[in-house]
Design a protein around this motif. Sequence first.
Motif, PDB file in Angstrom:
ATOM      1  N   ALA A   1      -7.452  65.943  64.400  1.00 40.37           N
ATOM      2  CA  ALA A   1      -6.246  66.761  64.260  1.00 40.37           C
ATOM      3  C   ALA A   1      -5.849  67.276  65.632  1.00 40.37           C
ATOM      4  N   ILE A   2      -4.591  67.087  65.975  1.00 39.67           N
ATOM      5  CA  ILE A   2      -4.068  67.450  67.289  1.00 39.67           C
ATOM      6  C   ILE A   2      -2.926  68.426  67.089  1.00 39.67           C
ATOM      7  N   ALA A   3      -2.950  69.535  67.810  1.00 37.33           N
ATOM      8  CA  ALA A   3      -1.841  70.492  67.773  1.00 37.33           C
ATOM      9  C   ALA A   3      -0.934  70.242  68.966  1.00 37.33           C
ATOM     10  N   ILE A   4       0.354  70.136  68.698  1.00 40.12           N
ATOM     11  CA  ILE A   4       1.345  69.945  69.757  1.00 40.12           C
ATOM     12  C   ILE A   4       2.526  70.886  69.503  1.00 40.12           C
ATOM     13  N   PRO A   5       3.338  71.161  70.519  1.00 41.24           N
ATOM     14  CA  PRO A   5       4.556  71.942  70.269  1.00 41.24           C
ATOM     15  C   PRO A   5       5.466  71.184  69.308  1.00 41.24           C
ATOM     16  N   ALA A   6       6.075  71.886  68.383  1.00 38.75           N
ATOM     17  CA  ALA A   6       6.920  71.233  67.383  1.00 38.75           C
ATOM     18  C   ALA A   6       8.026  70.406  68.021  1.00 38.75           C
TER      19      ALA A   6
ATOM     20  N   PHE B   1       0.626  77.058  70.240  1.00 37.78           N
ATOM     21  CA  PHE B   1       2.051  76.983  70.553  1.00 37.78           C
ATOM     22  C   PHE B   1       2.834  77.825  69.546  1.00 37.78           C
ATOM     23  N   GLU B   2       3.931  78.421  70.005  1.00 38.08           N
ATOM     24  CA  GLU B   2       4.679  79.368  69.166  1.00 38.08           C
ATOM     25  C   GLU B   2       5.041  78.746  67.823  1.00 38.08           C
ATOM     26  N   GLN B   3       5.569  77.546  67.824  1.00 40.14           N
ATOM     27  CA  GLN B   3       5.733  76.772  66.601  1.00 40.14           C
ATOM     28  C   GLN B   3       4.922  75.500  66.781  1.00 40.14           C
ATOM     29  N   THR B   4       3.811  75.446  66.094  1.00 33.79           N
ATOM     30  CA  THR B   4       2.844  74.364  66.271  1.00 33.79           C
ATOM     31  C   THR B   4       3.002  73.320  65.178  1.00 33.79           C
ATOM     32  N   CYS B   5       2.918  72.056  65.579  1.00 27.08           N
ATOM     33  CA  CYS B   5       2.808  70.971  64.612  1.00 27.08           C
ATOM     34  C   CYS B   5       1.391  70.413  64.696  1.00 27.08           C
ATOM     35  N   VAL B   6       0.739  70.311  63.552  1.00 22.28           N
ATOM     36  CA  VAL B   6      -0.602  69.741  63.478  1.00 22.28           C
ATOM     37  C   VAL B   6      -0.472  68.283  63.040  1.00 22.28           C
ATOM     38  N   VAL B   7      -0.883  67.387  63.923  1.00 21.98           N
ATOM     39  CA  VAL B   7      -0.830  65.960  63.649  1.00 21.98           C
ATOM     40  C   VAL B   7      -2.234  65.503  63.268  1.00 21.98           C
ATOM     41  N   GLU B   8      -2.363  64.935  62.079  1.00 29.28           N
ATOM     42  CA  GLU B   8      -3.669  64.503  61.600  1.00 29.28           C
ATOM     43  C   GLU B   8      -3.726  62.986  61.515  1.00 29.28           C
ATOM     44  N   LEU B   9      -4.759  62.425  62.128  1.00 26.10           N
ATOM     45  CA  LEU B   9      -4.988  60.993  62.126  1.00 26.10           C
ATOM     46  C   LEU B   9      -6.209  60.733  61.248  1.00 26.10           C
TER      47      LEU B   9
ATOM     48  N   HIS C   1      -1.266  69.807  74.324  1.00 23.37           N
ATOM     49  CA  HIS C   1      -1.973  69.618  73.061  1.00 23.37           C
ATOM     50  C   HIS C   1      -3.314  70.329  73.074  1.00 23.37           C
ATOM     51  N   THR C   2      -3.837  70.557  71.877  1.00 28.12           N
ATOM     52  CA  THR C   2      -5.213  71.009  71.683  1.00 28.12           C
ATOM     53  C   THR C   2      -5.798  70.193  70.527  1.00 28.12           C
ATOM     54  N   PHE C   3      -7.130  70.295  70.361  1.00 34.15           N
ATOM     55  CA  PHE C   3      -7.799  69.581  69.278  1.00 34.15           C
ATOM     56  C   PHE C   3      -8.395  70.569  68.280  1.00 34.15           C
ATOM     57  N   HIS C   4      -8.406  70.162  67.025  1.00 34.07           N
ATOM     58  CA  HIS C   4      -9.135  70.916  66.003  1.00 34.07           C
ATOM     59  C   HIS C   4     -10.610  70.896  66.388  1.00 34.07           C
ATOM     60  N   TRP C   5     -11.219  72.091  66.485  1.00 29.00           N
ATOM     61  CA  TRP C   5     -12.594  72.203  66.948  1.00 29.00           C
ATOM     62  C   TRP C   5     -13.587  71.512  66.013  1.00 29.00           C
ATOM     63  N   GLY C   6     -13.280  71.467  64.726  1.00 27.95           N
ATOM     64  CA  GLY C   6     -14.223  70.915  63.764  1.00 27.95           C
ATOM     65  C   GLY C   6     -13.965  69.467  63.397  1.00 27.95           C
TER      66      GLY C   6
END
Length: 506
Positions: A370-375, A416-424, A450-455
């Motif tokens: 799971a990757i978080a990016i700005p919307a 990010f203020e409005q974050t989109c979580v992209v899941e692969l 971007h950031t990554f889901h820690w788990g």
Amino acid sequence: MSATPQFVPTNNTQWTNRHDTFTQQIDNLYDCINSDMGTVLEDYNKMTKAIQEMMGKALENQKRMKVLGGGWSFTKIATTEGWMFDSKQMNLCFPITAGSINLKYKGAKDQLFFAQCGISVKELNDILREKKRSLKTSGASNGQTIVGAISTATHGAAIDFGATQDFVVGLHIILSPDKHIWLERKSYPVVSNSFLNKIGAELRNTDDDEFNSAIVSFGSFGFIHGVMIETEPLFLLETFRRRVPLNDLKNLLNTLDFTNLTYAPHNERPFHFQWVINPYDVDAGVYVTFMYKWPYREDYVPSLPDPNKAGPGDDLPMVIGKMTELFPSITPTVVTLVFKASYTPYENEWGTLGEIFYNSDMRGKVASAAIAIPAAKVWQFNEMLMELNEIHGPFGGVFSYRYIKGSKATLGFGIFEQTCVVELDAVNSAATLSFYKVVWDALIEKEIPHTFHWGKMNNLTAAVIKKMYGSRVDKWLKARKAILPPESIKLFNNETIELWGLDAIS
């Protein structure tokens, strides 16, 4: 029945997570069991003392320790080669009376609820429903423990709220054999001296940074024994899943303006918005899920789970896992076949948060990143993924996008203020892991924040984390050193923390 808490050694020398993505060699695994012959408060306080005694034994025997939640993480974030403590039977909870609330508390007094670390999200949903209350958000997998979910920054799916840690306003942390604290934000006082006296904890609210750091800390800030959460009145979600041409989404994805959409069920901003793209069936449209929040009423017909189909709140690993059970090899044709059969459109499905996001089942060998990016970067990112799949695929799964508000947590996943979580989500295979690496490299090459889901699966190192989070890492390390004595920092370190450069003692 027991008058004293029990730490029952299983004598296991290895432990495998729920997703079967790794096996950790360990010294021992202990089942933690509350005493049950006193009041809830008495049994809770007895466990506090018992935990301190076990911490003393771990230090004496030079064993590192980690508290295990539901075992849902895909990575070794919650493991150690030393002693692991299964917390799932530490599931006490109770509402907070007016005398336990600080007079300066800014929220509604009836929304506070105190929960022991091992209570599952499902258990909390059931208990809160009886009181006509609800969690503000949750992940799709409600088999997680509450502290496990918040400590790894489980992101939830409320477009204007945030992640699970954002409804937590107080932490009871056991630091050492002779010290345990109550931690809350200085700017947001919650509990009274009466409450502190009841649990025997020392108040610590020197600044907001310490709380914001500890709230997402992967079990490395001590033994989080209990959490204070803010709930809200029970509500209903009206949910829809429709297929929409990808190009019709472009303006919405750039603006998140939900008014006047011909394909949306209602002309207003939803509680939850998600879209899923099968890269091998794009011409038929992407799957778009809308969930709308309404006041609770008794006369609704709840959505009924179907074991063969993904319900309104199911996460995609459920669908991917079904593929691995049914087919010996995964091809684009198989992905499309199973996805069409399992991830079907629907209209007007209703339920509470706990009924919609109910899944605690597991099937098949699944990989998930799971990757978080700005919307604002979503369209660019999806085009990049589709292109990479053409060159380096086929990817044995699908791509999913959902939106959350940015978190206050120092090392929160959604920064990010409005974050989109992209899941692969895909079949767990060498090809999948290879594709993940291609994506990681492309994110850097194209300079997409971007950031990554820690788990979940990631390529995190100390250097990568520092680049992602900048000065936030320094704040987190400063808070950890301020709160924990050096011997306890060593006690709660593990190999993952060391790899990430978050293990510093001095």
